[in-house]
Design an enzyme around this catalytic site. Structure first.
Site, PDB file in Angstrom:
ATOM      1  N   GLU A   1      -5.167   1.646   3.074  1.00 44.67           N
ATOM      2  CA  GLU A   1      -5.033   0.586   4.063  1.00 44.67           C
ATOM      3  C   GLU A   1      -4.956   1.137   5.474  1.00 44.67           C
ATOM      4  O   GLU A   1      -5.563   0.594   6.406  1.00 44.67           O
ATOM      5  CB  GLU A   1      -3.785  -0.251   3.753  1.00 44.67           C
ATOM      6  CG  GLU A   1      -3.689  -1.559   4.548  1.00 44.67           C
ATOM      7  CD  GLU A   1      -3.040  -1.396   5.913  1.00 44.67           C
ATOM      8  OE1 GLU A   1      -3.219  -2.278   6.774  1.00 44.67           O
ATOM      9  OE2 GLU A   1      -2.359  -0.366   6.142  1.00 44.67           O
TER      10      GLU A   1
ATOM     11  N   ASP B   1      -0.460   4.392   0.761  1.00 49.32           N
ATOM     12  CA  ASP B   1      -0.906   5.391   1.737  1.00 49.32           C
ATOM     13  C   ASP B   1      -0.152   5.168   3.040  1.00 49.32           C
ATOM     14  O   ASP B   1       0.374   4.078   3.297  1.00 49.32           O
ATOM     15  CB  ASP B   1      -2.413   5.312   1.951  1.00 49.32           C
ATOM     16  CG  ASP B   1      -2.836   4.074   2.726  1.00 49.32           C
ATOM     17  OD1 ASP B   1      -2.524   2.966   2.259  1.00 49.32           O
ATOM     18  OD2 ASP B   1      -3.475   4.203   3.800  1.00 49.32           O
TER      19      ASP B   1
ATOM     20  N   HIS C   1       0.850  -1.188   0.000  1.00 45.10           N
ATOM     21  CA  HIS C   1       0.000   0.000   0.000  1.00 45.10           C
ATOM     22  C   HIS C   1       0.885   1.237   0.000  1.00 45.10           C
ATOM     23  O   HIS C   1       1.962   1.253   0.601  1.00 45.10           O
ATOM     24  CB  HIS C   1      -0.991   0.018   1.176  1.00 45.10           C
ATOM     25  CG  HIS C   1      -0.374   0.053   2.545  1.00 45.10           C
ATOM     26  ND1 HIS C   1       0.030   1.231   3.154  1.00 45.10           N
ATOM     27  CD2 HIS C   1      -0.092  -0.937   3.422  1.00 45.10           C
ATOM     28  CE1 HIS C   1       0.520   0.961   4.350  1.00 45.10           C
ATOM     29  NE2 HIS C   1       0.471  -0.355   4.543  1.00 45.10           N
TER      30      HIS C   1
END
Length: 454
Positions: free
Chosen positions: A156, A92, A90
């Site tokens: 996430e 983020d 991920h």
């Protein structure tokens, strides 16, 4: 195709990996527009998509997921008849928290004491770079022997379920024979580890209201119900005197059967101050891998600077409950909600809002893919055997993938060992771990492809 060892190839690629991680860390990709501009996440997603295109991925797409964020998908075809492996990371990140406590700017990758510091360096932008390194090395040594799908999630850390809902609506997209989740980590630096279990999570916001408006504490204090005091008392009901989580009806006595975590090591990893005791009962592994744990992660109240002598009419807190394997996150949410409503003092008005939830996960470590990974990790970490451990954190997508693709084998590896301090200030990644785990992943893909040909 090069004749030198694949380990040397990966070592030669490390300067490029550092430069790319520097670029990726620079995006302030916190998936909460109330804290950082949405454009930062969008720019990070574009960067990931471009990186996949450079590596000849096909069907690269920015997926608009139901929570308003974007996940990035790409497909790299392998030889005819080869198995398909899905690689997950991920892009983020968690917010940087107190930026003044960072020894270097959180969104500038900075080398110090043999580590690379920056928000997301380990969790999990480094995981995406790990996947790229492994694939590049294989390309230099005869080609990638499997078909590869990459999915890089955009929310996430917020637990809002965008990719989970998208996968459920498009189940054909992420089908794979094996899934490698690059978002966990070794038990400690230099000890190759796969994660066997993950705790699930539920996140609630609770609001207490007691008055129509704030009041002068001298004129009304002592009789008028103070919402902040009520909140303090309510939150205290979530823990016993020894710190054990106490949510009415929630079991807290499970034991961990596996890798031990000595208390002295845990105190060092957690940076517990001298003279301060640990909380809970049982072994450390019991407490962090096998039992639920409640944490107050935020509370709205007046800051000390500028505080006035007032009774607060309203108070709000955000509560995280980690849910171990063997318990259901939805049921735990109901128990926590009921507990909060039952224990609010003085008849305070209670409202509870759910803001995130994910189920716990348990991997099948007896599957053939784990044999291939064990062989790969032993080669990447000479003299060390692969270990299996639990992880107290949550990756809600794992259960979604397990439900959608019950025949797929799911492995969890990554860069988030204790020294990485993920979710805290001064997060960092060990470049040596990045190099060795990239090698392990490359060797795993080679071993796994060979095992499917036998």
């Amino acid at each position: 195709m090069t004749a030198r060892p694949i380990s040397e190839t990966i070592a030669s690629l490390m300067p490029r990996a550092k430069a790319e991680l520097t670029e990726l860390v620079a995006f302030q990709s916190v998936a909460d527009p109330a804290q950082f501009p949405r454009s930062e996440c969008e720019a990070a997603a574009d960067w990931v998509a471009d990186a996949l295109r450079v590596e000849d991925f096909q069907d690269v797409a920015l997926l608009d997921t139901p929570d308003g964020t974007r996940s990035v998908y790409g497909f790299l075809p392998g030889p005819a008849g080869a198995p398909t492996v899905l690689l997950y990371a991920h892009y983020d990140v968690q917010p940087p928290l107190d930026e003044s406590a960072w020894l270097s700017p959180p969104f500038e990758l900075t080398e110090r004491d043999g580590r690379w510091f920056g928000r997301g360096a380990a969790d999990c932008k480094g995981g995406f770079i790990m996947h790229l390194l492994a694939l590049r090395a294989l390309k230099a040594h005869g080609g990638v022997p499997v078909s590869v799908k990459v999915i890089a999630e955009g929310s996430e850390e917020q637990g809002t379920g965008g990719l989970e809902r998208y996968a459920e609506a498009h189940p054909e997209l992420l089908t794979a024979d094996t899934i490698v989740i690059g978002d966990t980590g070794n038990f400690r630096v230099g000890l190759p580890t796969v994660t066997a279990t993950l705790r699930g999570m539920t996140m609630l916001r609770v609001t207490l209201d007691t008055l129509e408006g704030n009041l002068h504490s001298g004129q009304f204090g002592g009789a008028a119900p103070d919402a902040l005091a009520a909140m303090i008392q309510l939150l205290a009901s979530l823990r016993a005197e020894d710190g054990t989580t106490t949510v009415d009806g929630l079991a807290t006595d499970a034991d961990w059967d596996g890798l031990r975590y000595p208390e002295a090591d845990f105190r060092k990893d957690a940076k517990v101050l001298d003279g301060v005791g640990l909380i809970g009962t049982g072994t450390v592994a019991d407490r962090i891998w096998a039992r639920p744990a409640v944490t107050v992660i935020g509370i709205d109240c007046p800051p000390v600077v500028g505080a006035t002598p007032s009774l607060q009419a309203s108070a709000r807190a955000q509560i995280s409950l980690r849910v171990p394997p063997g318990q259901d996150a939805a049921a735990a949410t109901e128990l926590l909600t009921t507990h909060l409503k039952a224990h609010a003092p003085w008849g305070a008005r209670v409202s509870v809002e759910q803001v995130g939830q994910g189920q716990p996960f348990r991997a099948d470590t007896s599957s053939p893919a784990y044999t291939s990974m064990a062989q790969a990790m032993e080669a990447a970490y000479p003299g060390e055997k692969m270990q299996t451990s639990g992880m107290g954190g949550s990756i809600p997508l794992c259960n979604t993938l397990a439900a959608l693709y019950p025949e797929a084998e799911i492995l969890l590896i990554g860069l988030s060992e204790p020294e990485a301090q993920i979710h805290a200030v001064n997060e960092s990644v060990s470049p040596e771990e990045l190099e060795r785990l990239s090698l392990a992943e490359a060797l795993f893909l080679r071993n796994y492809a060979e095992s499917k040909r036998i």
